[in-house]
Design an enzyme around this catalytic site. Structure first.
Site, PDB file in Angstrom:
ATOM      1  N   THR A 104      -5.524   1.036  11.822  1.00  0.00           N
ATOM      2  CA  THR A 104      -5.954   1.079  10.422  1.00  0.00           C
ATOM      3  C   THR A 104      -6.013  -0.286   9.748  1.00  0.00           C
ATOM      4  OG1 THR A 104      -3.688   1.466   9.643  1.00  0.00           O
ATOM      5  CG2 THR A 104      -5.028   3.404  10.136  1.00  0.00           C
ATOM      6  N   GLU A 149       1.059  -0.213  16.179  1.00  0.00           N
ATOM      7  CA  GLU A 149       0.254   0.922  15.742  1.00  0.00           C
ATOM      8  C   GLU A 149      -0.737   1.351  16.814  1.00  0.00           C
ATOM      9  OE1 GLU A 149      -3.258   2.049  12.637  1.00  0.00           O
ATOM     10  OE2 GLU A 149      -1.764   0.612  11.909  1.00  0.00           O
ATOM     11  N   CYS A 178       0.852  -1.193   0.000  1.00  0.00           N
ATOM     12  CA  CYS A 178       0.000   0.000   0.000  1.00  0.00           C
ATOM     13  C   CYS A 178       0.891   1.247   0.000  1.00  0.00           C
ATOM     14  CB  CYS A 178      -0.913  -0.002   1.226  1.00  0.00           C
ATOM     15  SG  CYS A 178      -0.014   0.081   2.803  1.00  0.00           S
ATOM     16  N   SER A 220      -1.343  -7.806  10.955  1.00  0.00           N
ATOM     17  CA  SER A 220      -2.756  -7.701  11.332  1.00  0.00           C
ATOM     18  C   SER A 220      -3.663  -7.661  10.111  1.00  0.00           C
ATOM     19  CB  SER A 220      -2.971  -6.444  12.183  1.00  0.00           C
ATOM     20  OG  SER A 220      -4.341  -6.258  12.475  1.00  0.00           O
ATOM     21  N   CYS A 274      -8.755   3.331   6.753  1.00  0.00           N
ATOM     22  CA  CYS A 274      -7.680   3.368   5.752  1.00  0.00           C
ATOM     23  C   CYS A 274      -8.188   2.907   4.388  1.00  0.00           C
ATOM     24  CB  CYS A 274      -6.531   2.483   6.219  1.00  0.00           C
ATOM     25  SG  CYS A 274      -5.270   2.175   4.976  1.00  0.00           S
TER      26      CYS A 274
END
Length: 410
Positions: A244, A178, A53, A315, A285
């Site tokens: 996200t 995160e 991404c 994740s 996201c």
């Protein structure tokens, strides 16, 4: 959207050609059907969206450029750059050292660092305490910060709703890098609490309504709330943000549930909802949404099995596996090496955090149809390697090069 200089070893001529063709044909990203690669006896259906991404490419670009521009300097990573074993191994191979493990436990003592060292902040971001610790040493944190812009978007949105007097509910895995970073930034501005899933959200709601005594909260949510959290005071006005990489549908379900709890408990009319519940839909996201939507679209195609490729501590990848598992046999692998033979595959059970070995995973009949996708931190080259490994079992199949040419690649 900005393009990045990602090492060629992570690219795949086949997948680059496919993604280019699909983008040209569907610039508005409305078609979530998979791409058929018809090798004859083997039919591969690739998800419409998968692989690196924006945030991952940004992090890799910064990391490798930093290495190239600073020969002879000590370069450290706060923790894994992204959750992909190949990328992290490549960085270690270039001399990068890791300061912490994924749980935040020290590997190298911060006291050994000097102002001349470089410390890369991973795509997941860092807690405010760690940023302050590095700055006190004299390390330029901002210069080598690869935090994903979409993670920062969550932080910024949290700050906005905090200034409007809302408590922040974070949907995420409490131990994930995160989530720890997001919690740190959120808690600096407002009372904050982390919920793992809908089950925990339902229990949190009982403290909003008073169904559970406030004192029980501190045991039930130990380690998941900010210092000074007052149950009876801080659950009067709330907003939901997320890690996200969680399932977007799960985050939305949690937000919808808590919104309805606030409406019912406080007797709110439609025009009064924002007094108690902040609208935070814009924190989801885009890549997580696209990859999950692509899996949903891919699952509309009948197939014999699914293979999901990615790091086992990723994740977002585990959630793609979760979606596939609902419909057909699914194998979560980190690389083509996990396909041991035509009969045997070694794959990861993320529910129980252990590798399993399954025999006779490929049906005997032909043609065989396999759905394939990968996580946002998985290089396309690894996915191509998985396809090449599968093709070894079908000597009469068309070649990768032939299929690549069909999509305009070389």
């Amino acid at each position: 959207m900005k393009s990045f200089d990602v090492p060629v070893m992570y690219r795949s001529p086949l997948i680059s050609a496919i993604k280019k063709r699909r983008k040209e044909e569907d610039r508005l990203k409305r078609d979530f059907s998979p791409t058929l690669l018809d090798f004859g006896p083997l039919r591969i259906y690739l998800a419409r969206h998968f692989g690196f991404c924006y945030g991952v490419e940004n992090a890799i670009d910064i990391a490798f450029r930093t290495i190239d521009e600073n020969p002879g300097k000590r370069i450290f990573l706060l923790s894994e750059m992204i959750h992909n074993p190949q990328v992290n191994a490549d960085l270690k191979g270039r001399g990068v050292q890791f300061l912490q493990d994924n749980k935040g436990q020290p590997i190298i003592d911060f006291e050994t660092l000097t102002a001349d060292d470089i410390v890369l902040i991973p795509a997941f971001g860092a807690t405010l305490a760690i940023e302050a610790q590095l700055r006190n040493i004299g390390i330029q944190v901002e210069r080598y910060d690869t935090t994903c812009p979409f993670v920062e978007k969550v932080w910024n949105r949290s700050e906005v709703i905090a200034k409007n007097g809302y408590t922040i509910i974070i949907h995420g895995k409490p131990s994930h890098e995160e989530t720890r970073a997001t919690f740190s930034h959120a808690a600096a501005n407002a009372p904050s609490v982390v919920v793992k899933n809908m089950a925990q959200t339902i229990e949190l709601a009982k403290y909003i309504t008073g169904e559970k005594p406030a004192a029980d909260f501190y045991t039930e949510f130990e380690g998941q709330y900010s210092p000074g959290f007052e149950v009876q005071q801080h659950l009067q006005r709330i907003g939901v943000v997320n890690q996200t990489t969680m399932l977007a549908s799960d985050t939305q379900a949690i937000a919808d549930y808590l919104k309805e709890v606030m409406v019912q408990h406080f007797g709110l009319q439609d025009n009064q909802v924002k007094e108690r519940f902040a609208d935070t839909r814009d924190t989801l996201c885009y890549a997580t949404n696209d990859n999950q939507g692509a899996v949903t679209g891919m699952l509309q195609t009948p197939a014999d099995l699914a293979i999901v490729v990615g790091g086992y501590n990723s994740s977002n990848t585990s959630h793609l596996v979760e979606l596939c598992e609902e419909q057909l046999p699914t194998y979560y692998i980190s690389s083509e090496a996990k396909i041991l033979s035509q009969q045997t595959i070694q794959h990861y059970d993320f529910h129980n955090k252990q590798e399993l070995v399954t025999h006779n995973f490929l049906p005997a009949q032909q043609p065989i149809s396999i759905l394939i996708t990968s996580g946002a931190s998985c290089p396309d080259a690894v996915v191509e390697d998985v396809i090449r490994r599968l093709l070894q079992f079908y000597p009469d199949a068309r070649s990768i090069e032939e299929i690549t040419a069909m999509f305009g690649g070389q």
